[in-house]
Design a protein around this motif. Sequence first.
Motif, PDB file in Angstrom:
ATOM      1  N   SER A   4      40.415  37.753  40.412  1.00 38.98           N
ATOM      2  CA  SER A   4      39.981  37.379  41.736  1.00 38.98           C
ATOM      3  C   SER A   4      39.310  38.564  42.437  1.00 38.98           C
ATOM      4  O   SER A   4      39.691  39.717  42.242  1.00 38.98           O
ATOM      5  CB  SER A   4      41.210  36.931  42.530  1.00 38.98           C
ATOM      6  N   ARG A   6      42.944  23.341  43.938  1.00 38.07           N
ATOM      7  CA  ARG A   6      43.868  22.235  44.216  1.00 38.07           C
ATOM      8  C   ARG A   6      45.010  22.643  45.136  1.00 38.07           C
ATOM      9  O   ARG A   6      45.897  21.840  45.431  1.00 38.07           O
ATOM     10  CB  ARG A   6      44.440  21.700  42.897  1.00 38.07           C
ATOM     11  N   GLN A  18      30.893  29.308  36.654  1.00 38.11           N
ATOM     12  CA  GLN A  18      31.516  28.673  37.801  1.00 38.11           C
ATOM     13  C   GLN A  18      32.675  29.532  38.318  1.00 38.11           C
ATOM     14  O   GLN A  18      33.504  30.024  37.545  1.00 38.11           O
ATOM     15  CB  GLN A  18      32.055  27.289  37.414  1.00 38.11           C
ATOM     16  N   SER A  56      33.523  25.070  44.560  1.00 35.95           N
ATOM     17  CA  SER A  56      33.214  25.695  43.285  1.00 35.95           C
ATOM     18  C   SER A  56      31.753  26.118  43.344  1.00 35.95           C
ATOM     19  O   SER A  56      30.892  25.330  43.742  1.00 35.95           O
ATOM     20  CB  SER A  56      33.437  24.689  42.151  1.00 35.95           C
ATOM     21  N   PRO A 107      43.512  29.144  36.692  1.00 34.95           N
ATOM     22  CA  PRO A 107      43.035  27.763  36.886  1.00 34.95           C
ATOM     23  C   PRO A 107      43.812  27.050  37.996  1.00 34.95           C
ATOM     24  O   PRO A 107      44.970  27.368  38.256  1.00 34.95           O
ATOM     25  CB  PRO A 107      43.287  27.113  35.527  1.00 34.95           C
ATOM     26  N   GLY A 108      43.144  26.093  38.599  1.00 35.90           N
ATOM     27  CA  GLY A 108      43.824  25.253  39.580  1.00 35.90           C
ATOM     28  C   GLY A 108      43.785  25.785  40.988  1.00 35.90           C
ATOM     29  O   GLY A 108      44.489  25.285  41.871  1.00 35.90           O
ATOM     30  N   TYR A 109      42.947  26.780  41.246  1.00 41.71           N
ATOM     31  CA  TYR A 109      42.942  27.404  42.562  1.00 41.71           C
ATOM     32  C   TYR A 109      42.563  26.430  43.664  1.00 41.71           C
ATOM     33  O   TYR A 109      43.198  26.393  44.725  1.00 41.71           O
ATOM     34  CB  TYR A 109      41.973  28.589  42.552  1.00 41.71           C
ATOM     35  N   ASP A 167      35.676  29.639  41.585  1.00 38.69           N
ATOM     36  CA  ASP A 167      36.275  28.969  42.743  1.00 38.69           C
ATOM     37  C   ASP A 167      36.084  29.858  43.965  1.00 38.69           C
ATOM     38  O   ASP A 167      36.252  31.078  43.889  1.00 38.69           O
ATOM     39  CB  ASP A 167      37.764  28.721  42.504  1.00 38.69           C
ATOM     40  N   ASN A 169      38.306  33.466  39.360  1.00 36.23           N
ATOM     41  CA  ASN A 169      37.836  33.056  38.035  1.00 36.23           C
ATOM     42  C   ASN A 169      38.766  31.972  37.482  1.00 36.23           C
ATOM     43  O   ASN A 169      39.916  32.257  37.168  1.00 36.23           O
ATOM     44  CB  ASN A 169      37.830  34.265  37.103  1.00 36.23           C
ATOM     45  N   PRO A 170      38.293  30.757  37.369  1.00 34.20           N
ATOM     46  CA  PRO A 170      39.173  29.656  36.925  1.00 34.20           C
ATOM     47  C   PRO A 170      39.613  29.807  35.472  1.00 34.20           C
ATOM     48  O   PRO A 170      40.603  29.188  35.067  1.00 34.20           O
ATOM     49  CB  PRO A 170      38.301  28.406  37.117  1.00 34.20           C
ATOM     50  N   GLN A 171      38.910  30.630  34.725  1.00 30.54           N
ATOM     51  CA  GLN A 171      39.345  30.900  33.362  1.00 30.54           C
ATOM     52  C   GLN A 171      40.657  31.690  33.348  1.00 30.54           C
ATOM     53  O   GLN A 171      41.441  31.581  32.426  1.00 30.54           O
ATOM     54  CB  GLN A 171      38.276  31.724  32.627  1.00 30.54           C
TER      55      GLN A 171
END
Lengths: 238, 238
Positions: free
Chosen positions: B218, B157, B125, B107, B153-155, B127, B148-150
């Motif tokens: 992305s 993991r 932030q 991150s 999300p969860g990229y 990813d 963009n985790p917004q």
Amino acid sequence: MSLPQAAARYLQVKDFILERIAGGSLRAGERVPSENELTRTLTVSRMTANRALRELAADGVLVRVAGVGTFVAEQRVHAHPLEVRNIADEIRARGHEYRVKVLALDSVSASRELAERCGVKPGAQLDYSLLTHFEDAAPLQVEERYVNPQVAPGYLRNDFSRTTPHEFLIRVAPLQRAEHIVRALVPERRIRRLLRLEAGEACLLIMRRTFSHGRIASVADLYHPGSRYELAASCQPR
Amino acid sequence: MSLPQAAARYLQVKDFILERIAGGSLRAGERVPSENELTRTLTVSRMTANRALRELAADGVLVRVAGVGTFVAEQRVHAHPLEVRNIADEIRARGHEYRVKVLALDSVSASRELAERCGVKPGAQLDYSLLTHFEDAAPLQVEERYVNPQVAPGYLRNDFSRTTPHEFLIRVAPLQRAEHIVRALVPERRIRRLLRLEAGEACLLIMRRTFSHGRIASVADLYHPGSRYELAASCQPR
DNA sequence: CGGGACTACTTGTCTATACAGGTCCAGGGT
DNA sequence: ACCCTGGACCTGTATAGACAAGTAGTCCCG
């Protein structure tokens, strides 16, 4: 070398159809002669007629419906698809001066390799041009182009300082489809000098084939300086 | 609606060849059975074998030389830039093994430049991943990506040995639009080493931005070896 | 030893024939 | 008025047989 080898009969049948489409006597959506009719009128076997029509269908020129017949595909003719743009317009749209230098303009006989790329018989005459397009003082594209005079006649008579090859082609041979292959390479010396690149600089090569009336109208290699050119494409999934 | 209609025999012959190529028992440059051999081993007529081989040659899978034989074509890598496709599928479709190496997964805080590209505020932030995708033993793509985790999300993991970034993104953030910029360059040392290029070799860079829900999901820089990769695009104006 | 003829095998093409299955229409029976 | 059944015609596929032309290796003759 002697008697020009007669073309294969299935190719003659394909040409028979393609000429009728190009000449306007067969229009989009209209029915083309059935295999049996071709068998009678052209004195070929049904298998030969079948191969001709099948290949034209595979190329998207025809549409076949079992039990019904064979029809000329609806060709969406569009003057200006997003991907095939006129480089002169592009440059002027950026507010810069467009200039072109004609380096060669000739009629050439197709080598076997070239003939294959252009979809003609080896030895067929093709119009050839080599141009450099300038944005202000800097070369932006080297365009090496072969044009099939059967599809787009009169190419060599153009004044390319006034009409770009692209402008000529969309006028003479309505664009049906375009194929592009894009590659990155460090060019040979000839291209490097025309683009005024440093040794070891990369260039972007776009190999383009444009189709009109189901035949290849033109084959072009477009070289761009890697440092000053990029290709943009936007797409939306259907 | 049952009884699975037996596939046409010429299709069976095509599959027979394609499976052998995919399975590795027929490699590029190797000779494939002649029409007469296929006639004997598969109990089809020569015309049927001929059609199968001819169509595979038309597709570029095989190369035929009259008087000599039929051979598996040296496959040049193809992709469709205007479509966003999964590189793992592409590689597997060519019958090769797909493998990925995760070089970084983190991150990060967006610099001003990066923030602008990603449409977020500086300092936000994001990813980050850096992967190399391999076709058999050779690196085919270095993928440097910011997500963009917004929006997705969860990229971080993900287990990227099982799910490509592409697969994850289309699942989590429905693809709305994609922008591509294609460029040719001689890459910096870091990329050169990851792609195992010679010094001075060109590479093709595709910069891609994907949009979902009207936002940038992305941003990815995709580097390909210029000698082994090319982009193919066919466009039909509509 | 060299060269040319011969041969075996390949792809490329063409034909006649055959059967299957789809589509459409006309005509006849209900 | 409706159905449905045949026939005509279409594409799609499969086969056997034929000839042409390209290629490569062999073998014999000079």
